[in-house]
Structures are given as C-alpha cells and as structure tokens.
Design a protein around this motif. Structure first.
Motif, PDB file in Angstrom:
ATOM      1  N   LEU A 170      24.708  28.612 -34.428  1.00 36.33           N
ATOM      2  CA  LEU A 170      23.894  28.229 -33.282  1.00 36.33           C
ATOM      3  C   LEU A 170      23.610  29.399 -32.345  1.00 36.33           C
ATOM      4  O   LEU A 170      22.594  29.395 -31.650  1.00 36.33           O
ATOM      5  N   THR A 171      24.514  30.375 -32.274  1.00 33.60           N
ATOM      6  CA  THR A 171      24.389  31.431 -31.276  1.00 33.60           C
ATOM      7  C   THR A 171      24.710  32.795 -31.873  1.00 33.60           C
ATOM      8  O   THR A 171      25.381  32.900 -32.897  1.00 33.60           O
ATOM      9  N   ARG A 172      24.232  33.829 -31.208  1.00 27.98           N
ATOM     10  CA  ARG A 172      24.635  35.221 -31.451  1.00 27.98           C
ATOM     11  C   ARG A 172      24.853  35.826 -30.070  1.00 27.98           C
ATOM     12  O   ARG A 172      23.922  36.321 -29.444  1.00 27.98           O
ATOM     13  N   ASP A 173      26.067  35.762 -29.600  1.00 29.66           N
ATOM     14  CA  ASP A 173      26.376  36.122 -28.217  1.00 29.66           C
ATOM     15  C   ASP A 173      26.813  37.571 -28.060  1.00 29.66           C
ATOM     16  O   ASP A 173      27.299  38.201 -28.995  1.00 29.66           O
ATOM     17  N   ARG A 174      26.678  38.035 -26.834  1.00 28.31           N
ATOM     18  CA  ARG A 174      27.295  39.279 -26.395  1.00 28.31           C
ATOM     19  C   ARG A 174      28.291  38.930 -25.299  1.00 28.31           C
ATOM     20  O   ARG A 174      28.109  37.949 -24.570  1.00 28.31           O
ATOM     21  N   PHE A 175      29.364  39.714 -25.184  1.00 25.87           N
ATOM     22  CA  PHE A 175      30.387  39.406 -24.190  1.00 25.87           C
ATOM     23  C   PHE A 175      30.460  40.494 -23.131  1.00 25.87           C
ATOM     24  O   PHE A 175      30.127  41.654 -23.379  1.00 25.87           O
ATOM     25  N   TYR A 176      30.929  40.092 -21.944  1.00 26.28           N
ATOM     26  CA  TYR A 176      30.923  40.972 -20.776  1.00 26.28           C
ATOM     27  C   TYR A 176      31.738  40.308 -19.657  1.00 26.28           C
ATOM     28  O   TYR A 176      32.007  39.102 -19.697  1.00 26.28           O
ATOM     29  N   GLY A 203      36.530  39.037 -28.432  1.00 24.30           N
ATOM     30  CA  GLY A 203      35.791  39.615 -27.309  1.00 24.30           C
ATOM     31  C   GLY A 203      36.671  39.726 -26.085  1.00 24.30           C
ATOM     32  O   GLY A 203      36.435  39.081 -25.062  1.00 24.30           O
ATOM     33  N   SER A 204      37.673  40.581 -26.152  1.00 22.14           N
ATOM     34  CA  SER A 204      38.693  40.699 -25.103  1.00 22.14           C
ATOM     35  C   SER A 204      38.374  41.862 -24.171  1.00 22.14           C
ATOM     36  O   SER A 204      37.450  42.656 -24.402  1.00 22.14           O
ATOM     37  N   TRP A 205      39.205  41.997 -23.148  1.00 17.10           N
ATOM     38  CA  TRP A 205      39.065  43.135 -22.244  1.00 17.10           C
ATOM     39  C   TRP A 205      39.268  44.446 -22.987  1.00 17.10           C
ATOM     40  O   TRP A 205      38.535  45.419 -22.783  1.00 17.10           O
ATOM     41  N   GLY A 206      40.266  44.484 -23.856  1.00 17.58           N
ATOM     42  CA  GLY A 206      40.512  45.704 -24.615  1.00 17.58           C
ATOM     43  C   GLY A 206      39.308  46.094 -25.452  1.00 17.58           C
ATOM     44  O   GLY A 206      38.919  47.270 -25.518  1.00 17.58           O
ATOM     45  N   ALA A 207      38.693  45.090 -26.118  1.00 18.12           N
ATOM     46  CA  ALA A 207      37.516  45.360 -26.946  1.00 18.12           C
ATOM     47  C   ALA A 207      36.329  45.803 -26.102  1.00 18.12           C
ATOM     48  O   ALA A 207      35.546  46.666 -26.521  1.00 18.12           O
ATOM     49  N   TRP A 208      36.205  45.229 -24.915  1.00 18.64           N
ATOM     50  CA  TRP A 208      35.077  45.599 -24.038  1.00 18.64           C
ATOM     51  C   TRP A 208      35.224  47.040 -23.563  1.00 18.64           C
ATOM     52  O   TRP A 208      34.262  47.822 -23.587  1.00 18.64           O
ATOM     53  N   PHE A 209      36.435  47.437 -23.110  1.00 16.19           N
ATOM     54  CA  PHE A 209      36.644  48.820 -22.689  1.00 16.19           C
ATOM     55  C   PHE A 209      36.440  49.779 -23.857  1.00 16.19           C
ATOM     56  O   PHE A 209      35.856  50.859 -23.693  1.00 16.19           O
ATOM     57  N   SER A 262      29.319  44.615 -14.190  1.00 15.36           N
ATOM     58  CA  SER A 262      28.883  45.734 -15.023  1.00 15.36           C
ATOM     59  C   SER A 262      27.803  45.215 -15.965  1.00 15.36           C
ATOM     60  O   SER A 262      27.886  44.084 -16.447  1.00 15.36           O
ATOM     61  N   GLU A 263      26.799  46.015 -16.231  1.00 13.39           N
ATOM     62  CA  GLU A 263      25.728  45.612 -17.132  1.00 13.39           C
ATOM     63  C   GLU A 263      26.084  45.847 -18.597  1.00 13.39           C
ATOM     64  O   GLU A 263      25.336  45.457 -19.486  1.00 13.39           O
ATOM     65  N   HIS A 264      27.218  46.482 -18.854  1.00 19.51           N
ATOM     66  CA  HIS A 264      27.589  46.763 -20.235  1.00 19.51           C
ATOM     67  C   HIS A 264      28.047  45.490 -20.939  1.00 19.51           C
ATOM     68  O   HIS A 264      28.806  44.687 -20.392  1.00 19.51           O
ATOM     69  N   SER A 265      27.580  45.303 -22.170  1.00 16.90           N
ATOM     70  CA  SER A 265      28.003  44.163 -22.987  1.00 16.90           C
ATOM     71  C   SER A 265      28.227  44.646 -24.409  1.00 16.90           C
ATOM     72  O   SER A 265      27.792  45.732 -24.794  1.00 16.90           O
ATOM     73  N   ALA A 266      28.898  43.823 -25.192  1.00 12.75           N
ATOM     74  CA  ALA A 266      29.171  44.153 -26.591  1.00 12.75           C
ATOM     75  C   ALA A 266      28.977  42.911 -27.440  1.00 12.75           C
ATOM     76  O   ALA A 266      29.044  41.777 -26.947  1.00 12.75           O
TER      77      ALA A 266
END
Length: 300
Positions: A170-176, A203-209, A262-266
């Motif tokens: 249903l989705t293809r999300d980005r996390f932030y 999609g954790s804090w560690g993965a985002w950093f 922050s505008e950064h997403s993954a």
C-alpha cells in the motif's frame, strides 16, 4: 496477596469456566458486583463467588474490595483487556461461523498506528460512501498471526520479505523525525532533545543518523514505545522528538500539530500491506472496504 488464594491452575491443561470470566468482565466494567449481577441475571453473591473462584484459579486478587466501592487491582487491570479481547474474538468468530450479517460486517485486523493516524481520520469518508458498513477494527501490536484467521481483511506493517504472496503493498514511505512546533522553543538540538521511537522498526534514530553520514552513540538514551501511537502522541504533546514516516505523520504535519525539525529523510524498509480475503470468502463488506481503500491510497 491474600493468603486465602490458592496456587494458580496450569494454563496448559485447564481454562477458567466461562461463567467466572463473564462475572469478572461485567464486574470490571461496572466496578460493581450488584450491577454485574443485574446484567447477567444472577445474584450479587453468585457474582462475588464466581470472581473469587477466578481469583483462586489465577492466584491473583483481581479487585480491591472496599466498603462501598470496588476497584480493579493491578492484576485485574492487566487481565481485563485479555478477557475483553477473548470475548470479542468469540463474538466475531461466532458471527462468522453462523453466517451473521456478513454482508454488512467486516472484521479488519489493522496495525494500531495505521488505525489511529491514517484510518480513523478517514472513516467519515468511508461511512459516507458506504453508510451500511459495520467495521470491527482489531489492533494486535506484536503478534498479528495470532488473530489473523478471525479477520476478514488485514492491513499489516512489515518488510516485503516477511509478507505472503497475496499481500499487496500500500505504501512506500520515508522516515524522519517530527516534533511539536514549539519544542525546545522551536530551536531543536538533537544532542539534548528527548528522542522517542518505536521499538523493532528498522527506521530508527540510529539508521536516520547513519543515512546522514553522522555518528550516533545515543542508543541507550532512546525512549522506546511498543507502538508509534505512544511515541508520536508524546511528541504532539511536547515530550520530545519522535521518529515517524509519511503514512503516519502526513496528517499531523498538514494540520500543524507536528513539524519536521530536519528536512532529511531516508527510505523505510517496512511498509503497509493489504492482506485481502480469499476470493471465495469475500463479502459485500470486504469488497466495499477494498474499493474505498484503493481510492484513498495513492499508487505505489
């Protein structure tokens, strides 16, 4: 713990009688043996005895009995949702077994955060299009397989590799990260902020950093919750910054309840999947819901 309570029975060999469970559930809802007795057409003493028998079986006091009041004990408060869910499942299963009004009713097993942040705000549109539809939403957190057989349709959160061949993405999300507009006075400092997250998600804090090419050594300081509902609601109320993703955060960002510090997403590895019923078990209710869902979801 009262010394009058015996040791619990073996759950592998026995279950408490349904009459005991019904007496407990009604008493817990009403916080009154008298009102429970009236509902179940029993005497107050019978209700009290059924509850005491259940307590003996479990080896736990389920109520704190006062002169003119009845309160759930900690054990009772923990046991009540288990019993309530069991009765709901029995009711849903009985309806499915006997035929019920399957044309109008749909049991939807759905990820909790999806139910709260995506589905619930859109339910008025669903009921406007299909006013005859009766929806029963079941939201297991960690063990969706346990209740899946009782659901007519399911929406599950996970990685593609963990889904069956019948699952429809249903989705293809980005996390932030997201937070309340005024958090830290609007000048967010990730090094001092309370970081909130949902456990068990890639999609954790560690993965985002890491996706930003930055070191991250704060795993021991992450405030974890079992569902995004807790982490994101805490963020809305100014408790910290929550990790989130498009499907959940979209409406809250649009309404201004949350902002992106922050505008950064993954890219999020997990996504939401539809597990439709087999064609031979579909009903007018399941077909109506799937039609509506297809119209609401953007193409992926």
């Amino acid at each position: 713990m009262s010394s009058s309570l015996s040791s619990p029975g073996s759950p592998s060999t026995s279950l408490p009688p349904l009459t005991w469970l019904r007496a407990f559930e009604a008493s817990a809802r009403h916080l009154s043996f008298t009102r429970a007795a009236a509902e179940l057409n029993l005497t107050q003493s019978a209700i009290s005895q059924h509850v005491r028998s259940l307590e003996n079986f479990l080896g736990r006091e389920l109520f704190i009995r006062k002169t003119r009041a009845l309160e759930l004990s900690e054990a009772g408060a923990n046991y009540m949702p288990i019993v309530r869910e069991a009765f709901d499942l029995i009711a849903a299963g009985t309806q499915a077994f006997t035929g019920g009004d399957q044309g109008r009713h749909l049991v939807l097993q759905c990820n909790m955060a999806f139910s709260v942040f995506w589905l619930s705000p859109r339910l008025p549109r669903l009921y406007e299009k299909f006013p005859w539809l009766v929806l029963n939403i079941v939201t297991p957190i960690w063990d969706p397989e346990r209740h899946a057989a009782n659901a007519g349709t399911e929406i599950r959160f996970g990685r593609p590799a963990d889904m069956s061949a019948a699952a429809v993405r249903l989705t293809r999300d980005r996390f932030y990260p997201v937070c309340a507009p005024g958090y830290q006075g609007g000048a967010v400092d990730f090094s001092t902020a309370h970081l909130l997250d949902c456990g068990g998600v890639t999609g954790s804090w560690g993965a985002w950093f890491k996706s930003r090419g930055l070191p991250f050594e704060r795993n021991h300081e992450i405030n974890l919750a079992s569902t995004y509902v807790i982490a994101m609601t805490a963020a809305v109320n100014g408790a910290g910054i929550s990790m989130s993703h498009d499907t959940l955060a979209g409406g809250l960002l649009e309404s201004g309840q949350l902002v992106k510090p922050s505008e950064h997403s993954a890219e999020l590895l997990e996504n939401y999947f539809l597990l439709p019923p087999p064609s031979h078990t579909s009903t007018p209710a399941s077909r109506a819901f799937l039609e509506w869902l297809e119209g609401e979801m953007p193409p992926v």
